[in-house]
Design a protein around this motif. Structure first.
Motif, PDB file in Angstrom:
ATOM      1  N   TYR A 159      10.114  21.584  -7.307  1.00 16.24           N
ATOM      2  CA  TYR A 159       9.126  21.262  -8.332  1.00 16.24           C
ATOM      3  C   TYR A 159       8.636  19.830  -8.184  1.00 16.24           C
ATOM      4  O   TYR A 159       9.338  18.962  -7.672  1.00 16.24           O
ATOM      5  CB  TYR A 159       9.700  21.511  -9.723  1.00 16.24           C
ATOM      6  N   TYR A 190       5.334  15.747 -19.120  1.00 16.12           N
ATOM      7  CA  TYR A 190       6.686  15.974 -19.625  1.00 16.12           C
ATOM      8  C   TYR A 190       6.988  17.473 -19.680  1.00 16.12           C
ATOM      9  O   TYR A 190       8.087  17.905 -19.333  1.00 16.12           O
ATOM     10  CB  TYR A 190       6.860  15.258 -20.971  1.00 16.12           C
ATOM     11  N   ALA A 191       5.984  18.271 -20.094  1.00 13.62           N
ATOM     12  CA  ALA A 191       6.142  19.731 -20.060  1.00 13.62           C
ATOM     13  C   ALA A 191       6.456  20.174 -18.634  1.00 13.62           C
ATOM     14  O   ALA A 191       7.332  21.002 -18.384  1.00 13.62           O
ATOM     15  CB  ALA A 191       4.864  20.408 -20.556  1.00 13.62           C
ATOM     16  N   SER A 192       5.742  19.593 -17.693  1.00  8.93           N
ATOM     17  CA  SER A 192       5.907  19.915 -16.278  1.00  8.93           C
ATOM     18  C   SER A 192       7.298  19.562 -15.763  1.00  8.93           C
ATOM     19  O   SER A 192       7.824  20.216 -14.859  1.00  8.93           O
ATOM     20  CB  SER A 192       4.827  19.149 -15.492  1.00  8.93           C
ATOM     21  N   LEU A 228      10.184  19.658 -17.408  1.00 13.79           N
ATOM     22  CA  LEU A 228      11.324  20.320 -18.064  1.00 13.79           C
ATOM     23  C   LEU A 228      12.090  21.227 -17.112  1.00 13.79           C
ATOM     24  O   LEU A 228      13.313  21.322 -17.166  1.00 13.79           O
ATOM     25  CB  LEU A 228      10.841  21.120 -19.277  1.00 13.79           C
ATOM     26  N   LYS A 229      11.355  21.915 -16.227  1.00 11.21           N
ATOM     27  CA  LYS A 229      11.977  22.895 -15.337  1.00 11.21           C
ATOM     28  C   LYS A 229      12.941  22.215 -14.353  1.00 11.21           C
ATOM     29  O   LYS A 229      14.074  22.670 -14.167  1.00 11.21           O
ATOM     30  CB  LYS A 229      10.879  23.652 -14.585  1.00 11.21           C
ATOM     31  N   ALA A 261      15.943  21.131 -16.168  1.00 12.27           N
ATOM     32  CA  ALA A 261      16.843  22.252 -16.505  1.00 12.27           C
ATOM     33  C   ALA A 261      17.685  22.640 -15.290  1.00 12.27           C
ATOM     34  O   ALA A 261      18.883  22.904 -15.411  1.00 12.27           O
ATOM     35  CB  ALA A 261      16.025  23.440 -17.003  1.00 12.27           C
TER      36      ALA A 261
END
Lengths: 354, 354
Positions: free
Chosen positions: A183, A200-202, A204-205, A208
């Motif tokens: 990513y 920031y949304a981008s 998260l993965k 995680a």
């Protein structure tokens, strides 16, 4: 825009105990709100009791994430004074983010004055235990109720504040970081340099995935070649290789951290050479192999310094400085937190008295 | 999740006249809302009167743009029936976006049933003039009141609906498109394949630059080499070069358009060869120069087909098909809108009766 209307809260909330402070979960009694309407500009600045935001479900923030934000802190000094740290830089950067995301420019001087007023009103919320502070979150959201993809014609600029605990309650502990291979956080030409929600949304993965494997954060590589080091989690990153401090040069996809800039200035003031340049992950791995990778640390508002004790890259684990904080990181941490909390003299002119 | 609670609006809004319909500015009387809470899953599905959303100012959607959305349409046929177009695919894609943005999966079948119920309740809102339809916007927003950067522990899945006018009230007019050289929409490893707000926030700047220069939309190139064609505005793109239809292959940074997929299937059903592959801007410029660039068109839910009459690239202007819609674009438009509106037989099984 002339005045700031003030409506004080009649019911004040209970303040959490010093040892119960988390990060960004409890908020002060007041918030600052300024509206924007196309044709009219920013207007109706007001400090009001902390309260929910009510928006039409078609408001553009909910669909197209047209939003920018900032993060900074206020500190209480030993003699009860309140200091903001480089808040002028935050509003300057907010305007840079605005430019990229097609949000109208704010009046930086006015925003600073309004913020000082807000902090002053809620000054009893600023904790004073070592390492604690008041985290300040200015943000702008697109509020026009319309599903057409175009810049919003209305916005709200809002500032909320949260008393936050010491990042290092149990002493500074280096973290384990996973280098992300699949990513990507940002690419040159994208929004990586802007402080906007989508980045920031981008992220998260990758975060995680790192956590699943027992790592605290992700080290992001560049989006073009997946080769050059960019950021760690939501911090900038520094390395000490064979006595030389290096950090990735701002290339358009890296956030221009204010803590990063402060660290560069502290290093220069102490005649410690530091280089801003492109740094490949291969160079880091090579330095680790030949024993010259002496320190790795992230810099950001929340933690100030976050030393990296281990890097994972393609199945290999690289332990740095025996998993302990290095000398340079410790010196930078002590210097910056010393200035921020008023313990050390601010020879840089960074602190702003409220 | 068992039932859907229904609370009907007591005051119904006035419906706009058929010639007063814009895009996504007027909304129907009801909305669907489903809550998510960590540990409990999706719960409390309800159809309620269209109403504002009220959130804490620290809700994560306002800061970290953890959000995904979909767009689809319902059509009224000549004999008053209501058809949804491939709505199952939208919820499948929504879950793919959820995966990338760390939002919990929804129950696709339940979402479709709930949507059908919502459309049925507001069916008198579906306009029936040629080219008009009911635009449907499902979206999910992160609602946890917390500034820590991590996936939210609470969400709302919401569906709102808007009667929309004909995209081509004055007939299909090809648009002028500017090829963007500086800004990038997405990169492989990023979020380009997800339908998430950040991609749209990121695209506003290129769009603004195009509009300043008199162009309707931006043609986006890839983020790695700034060389390969990806999308046009918020549509997928097709070319006809020397009789051959080509469209960029899905590479991870391109949205997997449902209209795109439908076009591919229509072409194949008519034995018109079509290739999905990497297409460089140089190939397009070369084809234009040697006279083999026969058609260019975008595909998407809003316009179905948007023919491109002019491309601007590095100061050069490329006129396509004399600025007129091409045969293939016209055939695809007629076929798809025919199926969607119930005028043509749906041999693909795409339409879903409400």
């Amino acid at each position: 825009m002339a005045d700031i209307r003030v409506q004080l809260a009649t019911n004040k909330k209970e303040k959490p105990a010093a040892d119960q402070l988390g990060f960004g979960k409890v908020f002060t009694d007041h918030m600052l709100v300024i509206d924007y309407t196309a044709g009219e500009g920013w207007h109706d600045a007001r400090i009001i009791p902390y309260q929910p935001i009510t928006l039409d479900p078609s408001a553009m923030i909910f669909h197209y994430a047209q939003t920018v934000f900032e993060g900074l802190k206020a500190y209480q000094t030993a003699d009860g004074e309140v200091l903001l740290f480089r808040a002028d830089r935050n509003f300057k950067r907010l305007n840079k983010s605005n430019e990229r995301i097609c949000i109208p420019q704010i009046d930086e001087d006015f925003a600073l004055e309004a913020l000082k007023k807000l902090v002053d009103i809620d000054r009893e919320w600023i904790p004073n235990a070592p390492g604690t502070s008041l985290y300040i979150r200015p943000f702008i959201i697109a509020t026009e109720p319309s599903l057409g993809v175009h810049p919003s014609r209305t916005y709200q600029f809002i500032v909320i504040m949260s008393p936050v605990g010491s990042y290092y309650a149990g002493g500074i502990k280096p973290v384990k970081i996973m280098v992300e291979q699949q990513y990507v956080r940002a690419v040159v030409g994208g929004t990586g340099e802007a402080k906007t929600g989508g980045n920031y949304a981008s992220s998260l993965k990758g975060q995680a995935i790192a956590e699943e494997q027992g790592y605290a954060q992700t080290l992001w590589l560049d989006g073009k070649e997946n080769k050059y080091v960019e950021e760690v989690g939501s911090m900038n990153i520094f390395f000490k290789i064979a006595g030389q401090i290096v950090t990735p040069a701002l290339n358009g996809s890296i956030l221009a951290g204010i803590t990063r800039d402060s660290m560069l200035q502290v290093l220069k003031s102490k005649n410690i050479p530091v280089e801003e340049r492109r740094i490949s992950i291969d160079e880091i791995v090579e330095a680790a192999k030949n024993g010259t990778l002496e320190e790795v640390f992230g810099t950001g508002t929340a933690a100030v310094i976050s030393p990296v004790g281990e890097l994972k890259w393609q199945g290999e684990k690289i332990v740095i400085n025996n998993g302990e904080i290095g000398e340079v990181a410790q010196m930078l941490y002590d210097t910056l937190t010393g200035i921020q909390s008023g313990k050390l003299e601010d020879t840089f002119g960074w602190t702003i008295r409220v």
